[in-house]
Design an enzyme around this catalytic site. Sequence first.
Site, PDB file in Angstrom:
ATOM      1  N   THR A  70       0.838  -1.188   0.000  1.00 41.28           N
ATOM      2  CA  THR A  70       0.000   0.000   0.000  1.00 41.28           C
ATOM      3  C   THR A  70       0.882   1.250   0.000  1.00 41.28           C
ATOM      4  OG1 THR A  70      -1.907   1.038   1.085  1.00 41.28           O
ATOM      5  CG2 THR A  70      -0.221   0.074   2.528  1.00 41.28           C
ATOM      6  N   LYS A  74       3.423   1.584  -3.837  1.00 41.42           N
ATOM      7  CA  LYS A  74       2.823   0.877  -4.974  1.00 41.42           C
ATOM      8  C   LYS A  74       3.637   1.033  -6.263  1.00 41.42           C
ATOM      9  CE  LYS A  74      -2.003   0.784  -3.453  1.00 41.42           C
ATOM     10  NZ  LYS A  74      -3.402   1.113  -3.820  1.00 41.42           N
ATOM     11  N   ASN A  95      -0.264  -3.517  -6.153  1.00 38.55           N
ATOM     12  CA  ASN A  95      -0.580  -3.591  -4.723  1.00 38.55           C
ATOM     13  C   ASN A  95      -0.417  -5.006  -4.161  1.00 38.55           C
ATOM     14  OD1 ASN A  95      -2.846  -4.914  -5.726  1.00 38.55           O
ATOM     15  ND2 ASN A  95      -4.266  -3.868  -4.365  1.00 38.55           N
ATOM     16  N   GLY A 134     -12.668  12.145  -9.744  1.00 36.54           N
ATOM     17  CA  GLY A 134     -11.297  12.028  -9.279  1.00 36.54           C
ATOM     18  C   GLY A 134     -10.353  11.671 -10.409  1.00 36.54           C
ATOM     19  N   SER A 135      -9.057  11.938 -10.180  1.00 37.46           N
ATOM     20  CA  SER A 135      -8.064  11.665 -11.226  1.00 37.46           C
ATOM     21  C   SER A 135      -6.825  10.979 -10.661  1.00 37.46           C
ATOM     22  CB  SER A 135      -7.653  12.981 -11.918  1.00 37.46           C
ATOM     23  OG  SER A 135      -7.123  13.895 -10.967  1.00 37.46           O
ATOM     24  N   GLY A 137      -4.967   7.396  -8.624  1.00 36.07           N
ATOM     25  CA  GLY A 137      -4.750   6.003  -8.981  1.00 36.07           C
ATOM     26  C   GLY A 137      -6.006   5.159  -8.922  1.00 36.07           C
ATOM     27  N   SER A 138      -6.872   5.415  -7.931  1.00 31.99           N
ATOM     28  CA  SER A 138      -8.111   4.638  -7.819  1.00 31.99           C
ATOM     29  C   SER A 138      -9.016   4.891  -9.019  1.00 31.99           C
ATOM     30  CB  SER A 138      -8.845   4.983  -6.527  1.00 31.99           C
ATOM     31  OG  SER A 138      -8.113   4.569  -5.400  1.00 31.99           O
ATOM     32  N   TYR A 231     -14.546   4.831   3.063  1.00 34.02           N
ATOM     33  CA  TYR A 231     -15.217   3.937   4.007  1.00 34.02           C
ATOM     34  C   TYR A 231     -15.054   4.375   5.464  1.00 34.02           C
ATOM     35  CZ  TYR A 231     -10.489   1.951   4.333  1.00 34.02           C
ATOM     36  OH  TYR A 231      -9.131   1.781   4.490  1.00 34.02           O
ATOM     37  N   GLY A 252     -18.668   1.887   0.575  1.00 33.75           N
ATOM     38  CA  GLY A 252     -17.262   2.105   0.265  1.00 33.75           C
ATOM     39  C   GLY A 252     -16.359   0.972   0.702  1.00 33.75           C
TER      40      GLY A 252
END
Length: 292
Positions: A70, A74, A95, A134-135, A137-138, A231, A252
Amino acid sequence: MKNTQSINSKTKIFGILGNPLSHTLSPLLHNGLFQEYDYNGLYLVFESPKPDSALAGLISLTNLQACSVTIPHKEWAFRYADVRDTASEFLQTSNTLVWQDGKVHAYNTDGIGAMLAVEDVFPNGVTENVLILGSGGSAKGIAFTLLQKNWPGKIYLAARNQKESEKIVASLNGVQPGKAEYIPLSEIYSYRESIGLVIHTTPVGMKGGPQGSVLQEGFWLEKHVLFDIVYNPMQTEMVAHAQSRGVKIIPGYAMLFYQGIEQFYLFTGIHIDAARMQKARSWLLQELEKKN
């Protein structure tokens, strides 16, 4: 859940590598599943700012089989590996590291974790367009997995960082031309009728992060589905707004849960049955409720 694990000469060692790791829930999930399946494994926390030296010591001293990775390691995990899966190659981050056949294999399970969370609530999928907020990694990982799974609708990306968003859109369209499009935040409302699923990936609303909501209450239509990957807390301001309009919510923590389940399979080759899946979800949910 009681911890009844013991270590012997044949115990396989797993863990999570990152910094900091004081709040990680990964040991709860993996050690619980090891017990459920009577698997001789132990999942530990490897908190270190220097992943190379940490792994060198672990490999020399333990029967290390694999590890979760994490932030902030990564990108390092991607470079460290000998073999990488398709998602890792696209994202340039990993990951999960697995030692197998004398090589280090890297995987990225974040996107598949999100996809499984969506499929869990909607097994037949949401056929309309998807808006990803959002922009980071997720956002990129989830969008790429949608492409891999041949999501039928268009993928809209909206974020404050226009340059990074357009870069992600260009890379997505390089995989599947015309599939992705950038939307300025100021124009989101004009697209809301054509959107079925909204996936929020920014830190807004996260405990300790900026508060508020990227989308206001007036945006939501009853036909929408919201997946806010935050979350902690489990109910953000955005979730509260959406629920007040009758919007279906994907929790989440589901992404956290499913990416861990996918890692468990990569670690052990075990496909978790439905009863144990539900039990593992309850462990995670109970722990999160304590923190909220």
